[in-house]
Motif scaffolding. Sequence first.
Motif: not given
Lengths: 901, 120
Positions: A113-130, A405-407, A464-470
């Motif tokens: 279970f924990s692996l499934a959650i970890l990978v899901t989170l990684l994908c969500v965090f990684g892909i939403i910007p995309y 819109k925000l980032v 990259s967040m620092v660079d962009s001044g966020m």
Amino acid sequence: MSSLIIMISAILYLSILFGIAYYAENRQKKGKSIINNPLVYALSLGVYCTAWTYFGSVGRASQHGIEFLAIYIGPTIAAILFWPLLRKLIRICKTQRIISIADFVSTRYGKNFSLAILVTLLCVFGIIPYVALQLKAISVGFSLLSGVSSSGSGLMQVAADNSFYLTILLAAFIILFGTRSIDASEKHEGLVAAIALESIVKLVAFLIAGFFVTYVLFDGFGDIFSRAANDPELRKLMVMEGTVKSSSWTGLILLSFLAVYFLPRQFQVGVVENMDEKHIRTASWMFPLYLFVINIFVLPIAFAGKLLLGSGVDGDMFVLALPMQHGAQLLSLIIFIGGFSGATSMIIVETIALSTMVSNNIATPILLRAKNFKAGSDGKLRNTILNIRRFSILVILALAYLYDKLVAQHYSLVSLGLISFAAVAQLAPAIFGGMYWKDASRKGALAGIATGFVLWVFTLVIPSMVDSGMIQSDLVNEGLFGQAWLRPSALFGMEGFDSLTHGLFWSLLLNTAVFFIVSINSRHSAQEIYQGEIFVDIFKHSSTGESNVIWRGTAYVPELIALLANFLGEEKADRIIKGFASRNKIALDNRKADARIVAFAERVLSGVIGSASARIMVSSITKEEELSIDEVFRILRESQHILELNKELRKKSTELTKATEQLTKVNEQLRDMDEVKDEFLYTVTHELRTPLTSIRALSEIVHDNPDISEEQRLHYLATVIRETERLSHLITQVLNLERYESGRQKLHLDSIDINSLVHEVLESFEHAIKERKINLRLQLPDSMVLIRCDRDLVRQVLVNLISNAMKFVEDQTGELVISIRPDDTEAMITVSDNGKGIARELQELIFDKFFQARNQTLKKPEGSGLGLAICRKIVEMHGGKIWVDSEPGKGSRFIFTLPIQ
Amino acid sequence: MAKILIVDDDPNILMSLEFLMHKNGYEVRVARNGKEALDIVNKDVPDLVLLDIMMPDVDGYAICKHIKSTAKLKSTKVVFLSAKTKESDIQKGYDLGASFYVTKPFSTRDLMKEIKDLLK
């Protein structure tokens, strides 16, 4: 251009997608899948090319030159390895009913279970910007095209934002075609068809843009490149320079290589939606070809943008800005739609993949734990899960929209995409390790991915967040805790690399190292060992996939069916369990479920809610006993053994089948031979009866009638003698032929002069020829023609052919021509006559024995009917050929050849 | 005096049969092939036809069929004389209406006895 026109065009385009998707699903229902096709599969992999490719490649090329190609070289290398790598992934996922990349990792490491959650989170965090990036591309393109930038603030801004409405439309499409069936391992026919279409649309649109820029604005490639070469700044873009460049080149290739396998959308179309492993073969050349074609015009457009648009325009928008600058309105709209299709295809697939992960690995487990699922009545749970999936789609799109819109305003298209790539790259050690290394462990995977995740955030996201001044922070310059060696962009003092390569290097290196070290040092559970064995040796196990399981405990069939019914409906649950039982010959009369049925039910459930949730669901209704590792090994050994036995058996059985086939064949041949023999005997006896009849009748007449005249008596007796000769001649011929055909006749080879043999044979006919006044002409060479042959046999052939010819020609007008034509390899002997000839359709048949006898219309009073058959046999025994060339009414030419040596 | 037509493509057989029939007092016509045989039965009405089956042009079966389907030949009897000895060939002969089927070689004495019986 007015916003309304653009909006209507976009909506029109989306409705075409709806139409295609709807059509594909209808066809599927009729059993005529249009996506079960290597071409469609290869095109659907083109989802790799997003708005990033469409707009961003030009942007990146305008800044870094040919470096943009790295992102396509990686996939090309990946495509070369499709057959071994992708096929293994597909095989594993098919047999294990794996439906997402998170599911893959968790299933491999003991359905954790924990692996499934970890990978899901990684994908969500990684892909939403995309995903956000795609929305950004749409809205930027939109405002460029319409000339209106969405301004205002807060709710007003959203209400006036066109991309907001397009996002809602997309959400509707995805929900409609992505959450049709609860079984996520079932194919999304409509979606895949739509994605394949989008691949064509964006390719064609981009090529149109390229043609316009290269051949309308300029005079072709040569023109653009020579003008760019005159510009010192642009000249730099054409070459790769320095070590920094080559390291980032390597980093990009590695990153994009991994992306082709592990980006959730690629995993979705490449693995989950794959219909047939054979399609991989086509895809492995078509996919790189696609990438090549879509990149042909990138540099020309980048240079053209730089040359014509000046520095005021963002490189990412050159594709659109160039035609707009030249007032080509319709063209601009088409190009915008192309980019729009690149964006939508990515958003659609990525959102489905992510929503499946989120709902299966996070939302559903929480729900299942919170509620007592058994209380749910038939089908209710199924709707709940579908709703969760729909809700996840909305949440993901909303997050992406907000991010945009925000980032996202602070980044260029490509840098956002690359950070996403780097996120999913963190899965590589756990996945490849899981596919090829049996000792890879759950703890190792967990620790490795977590390490990679943290380092990814630290070295790539934060800078990259620092660079962009966020965010304001001294972290980048000062390092963590003020330690210079912990600076995110120069970890452990490593400087001189670009931030992406640097971040990728450290995150992947430490990820792999931790994964490896922890794996070696951790204890493996029985489940892990078993799954490891299955994954690594999938090609050995997929054939016995359904028959061996490691599970011991007590479960009841009705409860299993009830559990499945919650998700699939009672009727379907009942059907598939019974189907499985009868396929595997498991008796269902016993209420207690066979271990194989339990495992099967779990696999089916995995297809719906993911393996980790399925594990929990099944264990909740069964009383399980923990298996010891020794037992797991024993089971594995046994299944291996059974596998080998099976193989052996299969081999034996194919051998048997072969032997049977051969026997049948031989039997048939024997029967055929028997028939031929019967027929031969019948014909022989028939031929014998005719002379016998005369002999008997005439003998009886002479015997019974002492009063007949002396003259008549002598005549009858002479006839009896002649008929007896005919009889014995026939018997000799039959015996000869039988001897030749059985191979008992040995050839007595000598060097014979065929010339003089012909003369010799003719001597015996001399008398008859003179008497009947037949015109004989010889066309023989002057010198000897030496042939190694059996003199007596060849003589027989000549006698037969000449006497045949004599039979057919008329007295006085008859003509007989005998010719010999030798060449280097063979002598060709011809006997021609001017008799009545032979009908064309019979020319081959006359060489069959007793052909005349069996074809009564041709029956001749003279001859045994075996002469030509004997000739053919003799000629063939010498390695020659015999045939007849005849025109009915004009005569026949019998020709045979004999090899000189 | 009964008229007999002999049809056979083998001249020696023809010769011996012709002798036998003469000797026994029948009026004899001979045909060396199927076509000749048809010509004869179309002009004349023999009481009995001795018929070979395998001949170069028209086979004996066809001739028998013709005889049996021609009204004025309805009293003409057919006796096959053939080297075809298969059961099916013989059956075919009888099916076509032959009075008798003799396989070659045959006994001249037996043949004459049968013919005499048939022509009584």
